[in-house]
Scaffold this motif. Sequence first.
Motif, PDB file in Angstrom:
ATOM      1  N   PRO A  74       0.957  -1.208   0.009  1.00 19.63           N
ATOM      2  CA  PRO A  74      -0.130   0.065   0.027  1.00 19.63           C
ATOM      3  C   PRO A  74       0.858   1.077   0.003  1.00 19.63           C
ATOM      4  N   LYS A  75       0.539   2.105  -0.791  1.00 19.14           N
ATOM      5  CA  LYS A  75       1.153   3.463  -0.897  1.00 19.14           C
ATOM      6  C   LYS A  75       0.338   4.784  -0.389  1.00 19.14           C
ATOM      7  N   ALA A  76      -0.929   4.561  -0.623  1.00 20.91           N
ATOM      8  CA  ALA A  76      -1.761   5.664  -0.010  1.00 20.91           C
ATOM      9  C   ALA A  76      -3.333   4.992   0.198  1.00 20.91           C
ATOM     10  N   VAL A  77      -3.660   5.442   1.251  1.00 22.65           N
ATOM     11  CA  VAL A  77      -4.835   4.968   1.897  1.00 22.65           C
ATOM     12  C   VAL A  77      -5.846   6.178   1.968  1.00 22.65           C
ATOM     13  N   GLN A  78      -6.945   6.153   1.650  1.00 22.55           N
ATOM     14  CA  GLN A  78      -7.896   7.324   1.905  1.00 22.55           C
ATOM     15  C   GLN A  78      -8.987   6.548   2.811  1.00 22.55           C
ATOM     16  N   ARG A  79      -9.311   6.999   3.846  1.00 19.43           N
ATOM     17  CA  ARG A  79     -10.303   6.680   4.819  1.00 19.43           C
ATOM     18  C   ARG A  79     -11.352   7.952   5.146  1.00 19.43           C
ATOM     19  N   ASP A  80     -12.731   7.691   5.267  1.00 18.11           N
ATOM     20  CA  ASP A  80     -13.728   8.480   5.697  1.00 18.11           C
ATOM     21  C   ASP A  80     -13.143   9.206   6.789  1.00 18.11           C
ATOM     22  N   PRO A  81     -13.100  10.558   6.939  1.00 20.49           N
ATOM     23  CA  PRO A  81     -12.651  11.333   8.032  1.00 20.49           C
ATOM     24  C   PRO A  81     -13.515  11.024   9.361  1.00 20.49           C
ATOM     25  N   LEU A  82     -14.942  10.702   9.062  1.00 21.46           N
ATOM     26  CA  LEU A  82     -15.603  10.774  10.420  1.00 21.46           C
ATOM     27  C   LEU A  82     -15.863   9.159  10.707  1.00 21.46           C
ATOM     28  N   LYS A  83     -16.164   8.427   9.705  1.00 22.18           N
ATOM     29  CA  LYS A  83     -16.291   6.709  10.123  1.00 22.18           C
ATOM     30  C   LYS A  83     -15.101   5.979  10.018  1.00 22.18           C
ATOM     31  N   GLY A  84     -14.268   6.253   9.455  1.00 15.80           N
ATOM     32  CA  GLY A  84     -12.937   5.655   9.454  1.00 15.80           C
ATOM     33  C   GLY A  84     -12.982   4.515   8.119  1.00 15.80           C
ATOM     34  N   PHE A  85     -14.153   4.355   7.484  1.00 21.97           N
ATOM     35  CA  PHE A  85     -13.887   3.246   6.519  1.00 21.97           C
ATOM     36  C   PHE A  85     -13.241   3.646   5.373  1.00 21.97           C
ATOM     37  N   LEU A  86     -12.606   2.466   4.369  1.00 18.94           N
ATOM     38  CA  LEU A  86     -11.601   2.716   3.479  1.00 18.94           C
ATOM     39  C   LEU A  86     -12.569   3.191   2.311  1.00 18.94           C
ATOM     40  N   GLU A  87     -11.900   4.326   1.591  1.00 20.13           N
ATOM     41  CA  GLU A  87     -12.535   5.039   0.546  1.00 20.13           C
ATOM     42  C   GLU A  87     -11.790   4.634  -0.702  1.00 20.13           C
ATOM     43  N   HIS A  88     -10.379   4.503  -0.748  1.00 14.49           N
ATOM     44  CA  HIS A  88      -9.655   4.311  -2.064  1.00 14.49           C
ATOM     45  C   HIS A  88      -8.572   3.990  -1.485  1.00 14.49           C
ATOM     46  N   ILE A  89      -7.703   3.006  -2.293  1.00 14.70           N
ATOM     47  CA  ILE A  89      -6.237   2.622  -1.962  1.00 14.70           C
ATOM     48  C   ILE A  89      -5.379   2.554  -3.243  1.00 14.70           C
ATOM     49  N   ASP A  90      -4.230   3.057  -3.044  1.00 24.17           N
ATOM     50  CA  ASP A  90      -3.258   2.891  -4.226  1.00 24.17           C
ATOM     51  C   ASP A  90      -2.228   1.922  -3.823  1.00 24.17           C
ATOM     52  N   LEU A  91      -2.023   1.086  -4.915  1.00 29.64           N
ATOM     53  CA  LEU A  91      -0.846   0.057  -4.321  1.00 29.64           C
ATOM     54  C   LEU A  91      -0.019  -0.146  -5.525  1.00 29.64           C
ATOM     55  N   GLN A  92       1.261  -0.315  -4.875  1.00 28.01           N
ATOM     56  CA  GLN A  92       2.586  -0.076  -5.689  1.00 28.01           C
ATOM     57  C   GLN A  92       3.007  -1.587  -6.201  1.00 28.01           C
ATOM     58  N   LEU A  93       3.153  -1.904  -7.160  1.00 25.78           N
ATOM     59  CA  LEU A  93       3.549  -3.279  -7.723  1.00 25.78           C
ATOM     60  C   LEU A  93       4.979  -3.447  -7.300  1.00 25.78           C
ATOM     61  N   VAL A  94       5.232  -4.617  -6.784  1.00 25.11           N
ATOM     62  CA  VAL A  94       6.629  -4.841  -6.361  1.00 25.11           C
ATOM     63  C   VAL A  94       7.170  -6.380  -6.780  1.00 25.11           C
ATOM     64  N   GLN A  95       8.515  -6.671  -6.923  1.00 24.18           N
ATOM     65  CA  GLN A  95       8.719  -7.991  -7.314  1.00 24.18           C
ATOM     66  C   GLN A  95       9.498  -8.560  -6.167  1.00 24.18           C
ATOM     67  N   ARG A  96       9.926  -9.951  -5.941  1.00 21.15           N
ATOM     68  CA  ARG A  96      10.797 -10.548  -4.964  1.00 21.15           C
ATOM     69  C   ARG A  96      12.093 -10.002  -5.152  1.00 21.15           C
ATOM     70  N   GLY A  97      12.805  -9.708  -4.149  1.00 20.72           N
ATOM     71  CA  GLY A  97      14.346  -9.107  -4.397  1.00 20.72           C
ATOM     72  C   GLY A  97      14.367  -7.774  -4.873  1.00 20.72           C
ATOM     73  N   GLU A  98      13.220  -7.061  -4.910  1.00 17.13           N
ATOM     74  CA  GLU A  98      13.352  -5.571  -5.255  1.00 17.13           C
ATOM     75  C   GLU A  98      13.366  -4.830  -3.934  1.00 17.13           C
ATOM     76  N   THR A  99      14.275  -3.831  -3.964  1.00 17.01           N
ATOM     77  CA  THR A  99      14.302  -2.893  -3.097  1.00 17.01           C
ATOM     78  C   THR A  99      13.357  -1.869  -3.053  1.00 17.01           C
ATOM     79  N   VAL A 100      12.647  -1.533  -2.018  1.00 18.35           N
ATOM     80  CA  VAL A 100      11.589  -0.416  -1.983  1.00 18.35           C
ATOM     81  C   VAL A 100      12.015   0.683  -0.841  1.00 18.35           C
ATOM     82  N   THR A 101      11.312   1.831  -1.059  1.00 15.10           N
ATOM     83  CA  THR A 101      11.378   2.872   0.012  1.00 15.10           C
ATOM     84  C   THR A 101      10.235   2.956   0.722  1.00 15.10           C
ATOM     85  N   VAL A 102      10.057   2.694   1.975  1.00 16.37           N
ATOM     86  CA  VAL A 102       8.913   2.767   2.666  1.00 16.37           C
ATOM     87  C   VAL A 102       9.162   3.558   4.117  1.00 16.37           C
TER      88      VAL A 102
END
Length: 196
Positions: A74-102
């Motif tokens: 997950p790279k960006a998660v949008q939640r409802d500011p009042l109820k907290g439920f998930l509204e949208h998610i951005d996912l970054q594709l990764v591969q085994r062995g790949e280095t990522v910045t988190v």
Amino acid sequence: MSEVKISAATRTEFGKGAARRIRRDNKVPGVLYGHGSDPLHLTLPGHELLLALRTSNVLIALDIDGTSNELAIPKAVQRDPLKGFLEHIDLQLVQRGETVTVEIPVHTEGELAPGGYLLEHVLGTLTVEAEATHIPESVSVSVEGLAAGASIHAKDIPLPKGTKLAIEGDTVVIQVLSSQAEEAPAAGEGEEATEA
């Protein structure tokens, strides 16, 4: 780090109306991107995704339309500011062995020196580089016995093997402050000094 398997479906409807319909079905609209490929618009199960996101930087094994399997974080998660439920998610594709910045959460252990000092988390997370399938959930650092004026820099925080800092080592992450009560003289102290 364990992988969480989630089934996802590609979607062709976009816009606010489509997103509302998806959320009404207890699902979450999302986008998968990375490695120079075109963004892939997905619909994901809301409850399963919510449980997966309890782990920071969770590695998600996506089963897309039952035909392809991809790893993502997950790279960006949008939640409802009042109820907290998930509204949208951005996912970054990764591969085994790949280095990522988190960004990983920083936890503290131990007790400050006696004196009512305050612990300030200048940074709540630490930016690191790690192998995509071995991202640490968090890092811990001891504040045992620290007093006002002490600070912990990024380079002072022990990192798991295979993980390295992605920010300047001299960046202050945690500092110890004096409490307000200690800085101001107690009521009556000045009068007693005058009488003496």
